[in-house]
Structures are given as structure tokens and as C-alpha cells.
Scaffold this active site. Sequence first.
Site, PDB file in Angstrom:
ATOM      1  N   LYS A  69      -2.874  -3.603   9.676  1.00 28.50           N
ATOM      2  CA  LYS A  69      -1.613  -3.147  10.274  1.00 28.50           C
ATOM      3  C   LYS A  69      -1.058  -4.248  11.179  1.00 28.50           C
ATOM      4  O   LYS A  69      -1.800  -4.824  11.986  1.00 28.50           O
ATOM      5  CB  LYS A  69      -1.852  -1.871  11.079  1.00 28.50           C
ATOM      6  N   HIS A  72      -5.969   2.504  13.446  1.00 29.26           N
ATOM      7  CA  HIS A  72      -5.424   2.162  12.123  1.00 29.26           C
ATOM      8  C   HIS A  72      -6.295   1.115  11.430  1.00 29.26           C
ATOM      9  O   HIS A  72      -7.096   0.429  12.074  1.00 29.26           O
ATOM     10  CB  HIS A  72      -3.996   1.626  12.254  1.00 29.26           C
ATOM     11  N   HIS A  73      -6.025   0.947  10.131  1.00 31.87           N
ATOM     12  CA  HIS A  73      -6.694  -0.091   9.335  1.00 31.87           C
ATOM     13  C   HIS A  73      -6.385  -1.479   9.914  1.00 31.87           C
ATOM     14  O   HIS A  73      -5.374  -1.670  10.602  1.00 31.87           O
ATOM     15  CB  HIS A  73      -6.254   0.001   7.871  1.00 31.87           C
ATOM     16  N   ARG A 116       0.842  -1.213   0.000  1.00 33.78           N
ATOM     17  CA  ARG A 116       0.000   0.000   0.000  1.00 33.78           C
ATOM     18  C   ARG A 116       0.874   1.260   0.000  1.00 33.78           C
ATOM     19  O   ARG A 116       0.698   2.155  -0.831  1.00 33.78           O
ATOM     20  CB  ARG A 116      -0.921   0.000   1.233  1.00 33.78           C
ATOM     21  N   GLY A 134       4.047   2.835  15.676  1.00 35.21           N
ATOM     22  CA  GLY A 134       5.340   3.510  15.855  1.00 35.21           C
ATOM     23  C   GLY A 134       5.144   4.974  16.215  1.00 35.21           C
ATOM     24  O   GLY A 134       5.893   5.542  17.019  1.00 35.21           O
TER      25      GLY A 134
HETATM   26  N1  LIG Z   1       6.251   5.995   8.606  1.00 36.63           N
HETATM   27  C1  LIG Z   1       5.036   6.260   8.106  1.00 36.63           C
HETATM   28  O1  LIG Z   1       4.644   7.434   7.890  1.00 36.63           O
HETATM   29  C2  LIG Z   1       4.127   5.107   7.780  1.00 36.63           C
HETATM   30  C3  LIG Z   1       2.861   5.334   7.208  1.00 36.63           C
HETATM   31  C4  LIG Z   1       2.070   4.238   6.875  1.00 36.63           C
HETATM   32  C5  LIG Z   1       2.560   2.945   7.095  1.00 36.63           C
HETATM   33  N2  LIG Z   1       3.786   2.777   7.675  1.00 36.63           N
HETATM   34  C6  LIG Z   1       4.381   1.446   7.863  1.00 36.63           C
HETATM   35  O2  LIG Z   1       4.840   0.990   6.602  1.00 36.63           O
HETATM   36  C7  LIG Z   1       4.883  -0.436   6.595  1.00 36.63           C
HETATM   37  C8  LIG Z   1       4.199  -0.954   5.330  1.00 36.63           C
HETATM   38  O3  LIG Z   1       2.810  -0.665   5.396  1.00 36.63           O
HETATM   39  P1  LIG Z   1       1.842  -1.075   4.196  1.00 36.63           P
HETATM   40  O4  LIG Z   1       0.474  -0.732   4.653  1.00 36.63           O
HETATM   41  O5  LIG Z   1       2.356  -0.531   2.892  1.00 36.63           O
HETATM   42  O6  LIG Z   1       2.027  -2.680   4.197  1.00 36.63           O
HETATM   43  P2  LIG Z   1       1.732  -3.700   3.004  1.00 36.63           P
HETATM   44  O7  LIG Z   1       1.526  -5.033   3.656  1.00 36.63           O
HETATM   45  O8  LIG Z   1       0.676  -3.173   2.093  1.00 36.63           O
HETATM   46  O9  LIG Z   1       3.108  -3.722   2.167  1.00 36.63           O
HETATM   47  C9  LIG Z   1       4.301  -4.328   2.592  1.00 36.63           C
HETATM   48  C10 LIG Z   1       5.015  -4.841   1.354  1.00 36.63           C
HETATM   49  O10 LIG Z   1       6.336  -5.249   1.737  1.00 36.63           O
HETATM   50  C11 LIG Z   1       6.649  -6.398   0.961  1.00 36.63           C
HETATM   51  N3  LIG Z   1       7.784  -7.095   1.567  1.00 36.63           N
HETATM   52  C12 LIG Z   1       7.785  -7.970   2.603  1.00 36.63           C
HETATM   53  N4  LIG Z   1       9.031  -8.397   2.847  1.00 36.63           N
HETATM   54  C13 LIG Z   1       9.843  -7.767   1.940  1.00 36.63           C
HETATM   55  C14 LIG Z   1      11.257  -7.813   1.687  1.00 36.63           C
HETATM   56  N5  LIG Z   1      12.085  -8.573   2.422  1.00 36.63           N
HETATM   57  N6  LIG Z   1      11.749  -7.045   0.677  1.00 36.63           N
HETATM   58  C15 LIG Z   1      10.928  -6.284  -0.062  1.00 36.63           C
HETATM   59  N7  LIG Z   1       9.587  -6.199   0.130  1.00 36.63           N
HETATM   60  C16 LIG Z   1       9.060  -6.945   1.127  1.00 36.63           C
HETATM   61  C17 LIG Z   1       5.347  -7.198   0.937  1.00 36.63           C
HETATM   62  O11 LIG Z   1       5.338  -8.168  -0.124  1.00 36.63           O
HETATM   63  C18 LIG Z   1       4.331  -6.077   0.719  1.00 36.63           C
HETATM   64  O12 LIG Z   1       4.102  -5.842  -0.669  1.00 36.63           O
HETATM   65  C19 LIG Z   1       4.233  -0.873   7.919  1.00 36.63           C
HETATM   66  O13 LIG Z   1       5.250  -1.165   8.859  1.00 36.63           O
HETATM   67  C20 LIG Z   1       3.459   0.356   8.359  1.00 36.63           C
HETATM   68  O14 LIG Z   1       3.268   0.432   9.750  1.00 36.63           O
HETATM   69  C21 LIG Z   1       4.552   3.824   8.015  1.00 36.63           C
END
Ligand SMILES: NC(=O)c1ccc[n+]([C@@H]2O[C@H](COP(=O)([O-])OP(=O)(O)OC[C@H]3O[C@@H](n4cnc5c(N)ncnc54)[C@H](O)[C@@H]3O)[C@@H](O)[C@H]2O)c1
Length: 221
Positions: free
Chosen positions: A134, A130-131, A12, A140
Site C-alpha cells: 500500500k 494493510h498489506h 489488484r 483513506g
Molecule cells: N476505496 C476502497 O475501498 C479501496 C480498497 C482497496 C484499495 N484501495 C485503493 O485503490 C488503489 C489501488 O490499489 P491496488 O492495491 O489495486 O494497487 P495496484 O498497485 O495493485 O494497482 C494500481 C494499478 O494502477 C495502474 N496505474 C498507474 N497509473 C495509471 C494511470 N495513469 N492510468 C491507468 N492505470 C494506472 C498501475 O499500473 C497498476 O496496475 C490504492 O490507492 C488503494 O489504496 C481502495
Amino acid sequence: MIRVGVCGAAGRMGGAVCAAVEAAEGMELAAKADPALDTELAAILDRVDVIVDFTTPDTALDNAAACLRAGVHVVLGTTGFDLDALREVAEAGGANCFVAPNFAIGAVLLMEVAQTIARHMPECEIVELHHDRKLDAPSGTAKRTAELIGAAGGAVHEPIHSVRLPGLVAHQEVIFGGEGQTLSVRHDSIDRASFMPGVVLAVRRVAGLPDRFTVGLEKLL
Ligand SMILES: NC(=O)c1ccc[n+]([C@@H]2O[C@H](COP(=O)([O-])OP(=O)(O)OC[C@H]3O[C@@H](n4cnc5c(N)ncnc54)[C@H](O)[C@@H]3O)[C@@H](O)[C@H]2O)c1
């Protein structure tokens, strides 16, 4: 031109980051890594200057370590893993690592305001929403908010409350209670677009940061 690789590109956040990098001046989307795309991070490191990582709590630390060993800067948004372990890896590494638990300006401002309020109304509770997909709880952002409020003299009541429901994106409320009054501050990310200006800013700035390891978007503002 900054050559950017996105780790977790099929996710996402990763998908939104790919679009934001493509739309931003002075940088190009050079590579994507994600098991869902059959491309490993190791295979793209020789083509990029900066990796943006939005993956999972169990892979983020190893991903960052691989980048830093290869001399590639890291902008890391994944949450729910041990930041102290990452600090150790980053301080011994050969490139810079920038981490933000929340890249939305509104959330950063909430944390700033909360520290000011805590000096006058220390007792507070944090509710983060959150959704339902998560992986980590509390978020965090909530942990970082609690840390900053604590350092400013506030008393964050345990536990931090975590709500997980479909329909939500990323939301947080801090409720302060004093004699005969309460004060609530709330931030709502209603679209992942809220995080993109912060991510793009971090990509631009990470190579020039004075320290190997930097936490918090407020350090770039
Ligand atoms: N810092 C911020 O502002 C912020 C905002 C939103 C979400 N987040 C965090 O971002 C992270 C991702 O959220 P999301 O909703 O996109 O999750 P998501 O599950 O939609 O996407 C995660 C992706 O990572 C991939 N992945 C897993 N292992 C991997 C690897 N070793 N190498 C490469 N890709 C790999 C998965 O296949 C998946 O496509 C979460 O930890 C979430 O809490 C942070």
C-alpha cells in the site's frame, strides 16, 4: 446497459473490479486502461459512460479530471491524494464524481457505529493495518473515520497508527477509552471481494446523483 471502463485494470483492485462488472447485470466491461496493458485512459473515454479508478495517489486526480472534462462519470476508490482538489475539479466538471475511501459495507458500518460511540466515549485511537505494498499512510479510510468521529464530538488521538505487513488486506480498529473501560470496534477485509458490491452499486448510481461530487458509500445506502 452502462458501459464501464476500468482505470488501473491490471492492478489488484482493478482486476477484481473487471470481474465484478462482467458478472453484474445491466453493465458491461467496455474498456480497460493501464500502462501495464499499454492502454491510456484518454484512448477509451469515447467508449464508456462510467470510469472506475483504482490507480495510484499521483495519477487519480488527473484521471478524474480527464473523465469529467469528457462528460464521463467517475467512481473513484484510489486513496492518498487531495480530496479538496478533486472536489474543485468535480464541481466545475460536466459529469458526476463519486468517491469512497472504502467500498466495504462493514467498514462503512464501523464508521457509523464509531460516530455513535464517540458521542458517549470521545477519547479514541485508530489503528489501521494493510498489506505491505500500500502506497499511502494513514489509509483513506482511517482519515475519513477520524474526520467523522471528530465531527461527532470525538477526540481522535494523534497519530493514527499504520501497520504494513504481508498477509494483511485491509483492516481497521477504533479503540475508545472511558473511565474503567474500553470499547473496540474492528473491521477486516480479508478478500478484495468485500469491496465489489459497493463498487457495483456506485457504478449503477453515479449518473443519477444530485450533486457533482459525493463522498462516502453511506450516501448510497
Ligand atoms: N476505496 C476502497 O475501498 C479501496 C480498497 C482497496 C484499495 N484501495 C485503493 O485503490 C488503489 C489501488 O490499489 P491496488 O492495491 O489495486 O494497487 P495496484 O498497485 O495493485 O494497482 C494500481 C494499478 O494502477 C495502474 N496505474 C498507474 N497509473 C495509471 C494511470 N495513469 N492510468 C491507468 N492505470 C494506472 C498501475 O499500473 C497498476 O496496475 C490504492 O490507492 C488503494 O489504496 C481502495
